[in-house]
Design an enzyme around this catalytic site. Structure first.
Site, PDB file in Angstrom:
ATOM      1  N   CYS A 112      60.225  31.954  32.637  1.00 31.77           N
ATOM      2  CA  CYS A 112      58.914  31.325  32.920  1.00 31.77           C
ATOM      3  C   CYS A 112      58.532  30.272  31.881  1.00 31.77           C
ATOM      4  CB  CYS A 112      57.827  32.386  32.988  1.00 31.77           C
ATOM      5  SG  CYS A 112      58.150  33.626  34.230  1.00 31.77           S
ATOM      6  N   HIS A 254      50.740  29.501  31.969  1.00 32.22           N
ATOM      7  CA  HIS A 254      51.685  29.982  32.979  1.00 32.22           C
ATOM      8  C   HIS A 254      50.915  30.871  33.965  1.00 32.22           C
ATOM      9  CE1 HIS A 254      54.970  31.795  34.996  1.00 32.22           C
ATOM     10  NE2 HIS A 254      54.848  32.966  34.407  1.00 32.22           N
ATOM     11  N   ASN A 284      53.336  33.669  41.140  1.00 34.13           N
ATOM     12  CA  ASN A 284      54.093  33.295  39.944  1.00 34.13           C
ATOM     13  C   ASN A 284      55.397  32.611  40.386  1.00 34.13           C
ATOM     14  OD1 ASN A 284      55.719  33.236  37.680  1.00 34.13           O
ATOM     15  ND2 ASN A 284      55.368  35.365  37.097  1.00 34.13           N
TER      16      ASN A 284
HETATM   17  O1  UT7 Z   1      56.080  35.618  34.584  1.00 31.35           O
HETATM   18  C1  UT7 Z   1      56.541  36.460  33.577  1.00 31.35           C
HETATM   19  C2  UT7 Z   1      55.456  37.209  32.994  1.00 31.35           C
HETATM   20  N1  UT7 Z   1      55.020  38.225  33.898  1.00 31.35           N
HETATM   21  C3  UT7 Z   1      53.809  38.698  33.744  1.00 31.35           C
HETATM   22  O2  UT7 Z   1      53.090  38.221  32.915  1.00 31.35           O
HETATM   23  C4  UT7 Z   1      53.392  39.886  34.557  1.00 31.35           C
HETATM   24  C5  UT7 Z   1      52.746  40.889  33.657  1.00 31.35           C
HETATM   25  N2  UT7 Z   1      52.285  42.076  34.296  1.00 31.35           N
HETATM   26  C6  UT7 Z   1      51.301  42.107  35.229  1.00 31.35           C
HETATM   27  O3  UT7 Z   1      50.819  41.091  35.650  1.00 31.35           O
HETATM   28  C7  UT7 Z   1      50.760  43.451  35.641  1.00 31.35           C
HETATM   29  O4  UT7 Z   1      51.249  44.439  34.781  1.00 31.35           O
HETATM   30  C8  UT7 Z   1      51.114  43.824  37.102  1.00 31.35           C
HETATM   31  C9  UT7 Z   1      50.302  42.974  38.051  1.00 31.35           C
HETATM   32  C10 UT7 Z   1      52.575  43.655  37.350  1.00 31.35           C
HETATM   33  C11 UT7 Z   1      50.709  45.271  37.363  1.00 31.35           C
HETATM   34  O5  UT7 Z   1      49.345  45.472  37.097  1.00 31.35           O
HETATM   35  P1  UT7 Z   1      48.872  46.705  36.193  1.00 31.35           P
HETATM   36  O6  UT7 Z   1      47.411  46.678  36.160  1.00 31.35           O
HETATM   37  O7  UT7 Z   1      49.607  46.598  34.885  1.00 31.35           O
HETATM   38  O8  UT7 Z   1      49.339  47.916  37.045  1.00 31.35           O
HETATM   39  P2  UT7 Z   1      50.349  49.091  36.650  1.00 31.35           P
HETATM   40  O9  UT7 Z   1      51.735  48.580  36.594  1.00 31.35           O
HETATM   41  O10 UT7 Z   1      49.799  49.759  35.447  1.00 31.35           O
HETATM   42  O11 UT7 Z   1      50.194  50.020  37.908  1.00 31.35           O
HETATM   43  C12 UT7 Z   1      48.980  50.690  38.204  1.00 31.35           C
HETATM   44  C13 UT7 Z   1      49.166  51.461  39.491  1.00 31.35           C
HETATM   45  C14 UT7 Z   1      50.419  52.302  39.506  1.00 31.35           C
HETATM   46  O12 UT7 Z   1      50.124  53.513  40.157  1.00 31.35           O
HETATM   47  P3  UT7 Z   1      49.930  54.853  39.298  1.00 31.35           P
HETATM   48  O13 UT7 Z   1      51.218  55.028  38.567  1.00 31.35           O
HETATM   49  O14 UT7 Z   1      48.763  54.563  38.391  1.00 31.35           O
HETATM   50  O15 UT7 Z   1      49.659  55.848  40.359  1.00 31.35           O
HETATM   51  C15 UT7 Z   1      51.375  51.498  40.364  1.00 31.35           C
HETATM   52  O16 UT7 Z   1      52.317  52.313  41.030  1.00 31.35           O
HETATM   53  O17 UT7 Z   1      49.276  50.564  40.592  1.00 31.35           O
HETATM   54  C16 UT7 Z   1      50.428  50.880  41.362  1.00 31.35           C
HETATM   55  N3  UT7 Z   1      50.958  49.664  41.941  1.00 31.35           N
HETATM   56  C17 UT7 Z   1      50.526  49.165  43.110  1.00 31.35           C
HETATM   57  N4  UT7 Z   1      49.603  49.620  43.995  1.00 31.35           N
HETATM   58  C18 UT7 Z   1      49.384  48.879  45.097  1.00 31.35           C
HETATM   59  C19 UT7 Z   1      51.895  48.818  41.436  1.00 31.35           C
HETATM   60  N5  UT7 Z   1      52.078  47.797  42.274  1.00 31.35           N
HETATM   61  C20 UT7 Z   1      51.248  47.989  43.336  1.00 31.35           C
HETATM   62  C21 UT7 Z   1      50.981  47.257  44.498  1.00 31.35           C
HETATM   63  N6  UT7 Z   1      50.047  47.735  45.337  1.00 31.35           N
HETATM   64  N7  UT7 Z   1      51.611  46.112  44.789  1.00 31.35           N
END
Ligand code: UT7
Length: 327
Positions: A112, A254, A284
């Site tokens: 990225c 980004h 992204n």
């Molecule tokens: O381009 C390179 C750089 N990339 C980035 O900067 C991305 C960085 N990361 C992020 O943007 C975020 O971490 C994400 C958007 C990927 C995830 O958001 P989060 O608030 O960190 O969520 P999480 O991974 O902590 O997941 C929270 C919950 C989980 O469920 P449990 O374990 O709490 O029951 C996930 O399984 O949300 C669940 N989950 C979803 N639920 C509905 C993960 N993806 C989804 C989804 N829909 N698509």
């Protein structure tokens, strides 16, 4: 002598994939995607479109805006993690389509952060060698091709697109690139990766269905690291140039996650009206995000000549960095 951006271009494929479309593929919701990421929709390339097919219209638009012929280019640098093919470089394939015969051409992979790495390389080459007057920098990605459409943790995040800009040597002392800071930390290689399909784990028929040839990310960890890394590298370029938050006309981060962008801006004390956001429309697109933002902003008259623009990115590698620009 200085270096200036004399033209920008971008291209996104026509096909729009909404959050509702994704709800048919994985267990997710419009509400979850919007509140956690800020993404409403993304663009997806057709099966026939390879990365160079996204790069080409972006490059043509940048050349038109710069009012130069492709033949005048001394170099083409392509930032991508999704090359058309392993050999030759996508930059060479683009050169052929542009009908340029004199440019050096190579691909650069910094995930990225690719656009910022490529701008710094092009800028340094122009500054250090009189032979190079005009260099085309393109960042293009067909991430849909390395997305696991059964993994809700990642498939809602990515999109396809391309951004391009032409850098030119100028006689004036006035250099557009005021300061750059590029970083990497390979010890975090595992938290954002496509592990298969290279020489370590060559592609096989079984691998294609396994998801190991697709992006895997520890989103929470990347999220945490991204905010501090982008904040620190922004401060680095601001301090190097004696620029304070109030001097920044635009922050162009980004486009990975609206929450990350807001937190970086908050920490830097840059109010939200000065932060450009299009992640809602494209998701992204890896290296391409900053190029697409710059093109939209310049064409839309938002960025004016003389304004100070702070660009910052973070991605797989890990790689990250910032560039302070006086447009
Ligand atoms: O381009 C390179 C750089 N990339 C980035 O900067 C991305 C960085 N990361 C992020 O943007 C975020 O971490 C994400 C958007 C990927 C995830 O958001 P989060 O608030 O960190 O969520 P999480 O991974 O902590 O997941 C929270 C919950 C989980 O469920 P449990 O374990 O709490 O029951 C996930 O399984 O949300 C669940 N989950 C979803 N639920 C509905 C993960 N993806 C989804 C989804 N829909 N698509």
């Amino acid at each position: 002598m200085g270096v200036k951006i004399i033209g920008t271009g971008s291209y996104v494929p026509e096909k729009v994939m909404t959050n509702a479309d994704l709800m048919k593929l994985v267990d997710t919701s419009d509400e979850w995607i919007i509140t956690r990421t800020g993404i409403n929709e993304r663009r997806i390339a057709s099966e026939e479109q390879a990365t160079s097919d996204l790069a080409y219209p972006a490059a043509v638009r940048a050349l038109e805006a710069a009012n130069i012929n492709a033949e005048e280019l001394d170099g083409i640098i392509m930032a991508t993690v999704t090359p058309d093919q392993p050999l030759p470089s996508t930059a060479c394939l683009l050169q052929k389509r542009l009908k340029n015969t004199k440019a050096f051409c190579f691909d650069l992979q910094a995930a990225c952060t690719g656009m910022l790495y490529a701008v710094e390389v092009a800028h340094s080459m122009i500054q250090s060698n009189k032979k190079y007057n005009k260099i085309l920098v393109v960042a293009a990605e067909k991430l849909s091709y390395i997305t696991d459409w059964s993994d809700r943790n990642t498939c809602v995040l990515f999109g396809d697109g391309a951004g391009a800009l032409v850098l030119e040597r100028t006689e004036s002392e006035d250099d557009s690139i005021l300061a750059t800071s590029l970083h990497a930390d390979g010890s975090f290689a595992d938290i954002l990766k496509v592990e298969a399909g290279g020489s370590r784990i060559p592609m096989t028929a079984e691998l294609i269905g396994s998801g190991r040839n697709c992006i895997k990310m520890d989103g929470r960890e990347v999220f945490k690291l991204a905010i501090s890394a982008m904040e620190d590298s922004c401060r680095e370029v601001m301090n190097e140039n004696g620029v304070t938050s109030s001097d920044i006309d635009w922050l162009v981060p980004h486009q990975a996650n609206l929450r990350i962008m807001n937190m970086v801006a908050q920490r830097l004390k840059i109010d939200s009206e000065r932060v450009y956001v299009n992640v809602n429309r494209y998701g992204n697109t890896s290296a391409a995000t900053i190029g697409i933002c710059l093109d939209e902003m310049i064409r839309g008259g938002m960025i004016q000549r003389g304004q100070i623009v702070l660009m910052t990115a973070f991605g797989g590698g890990l790689t990250w960095g910032s560039i302070l620009l006086r447009y």
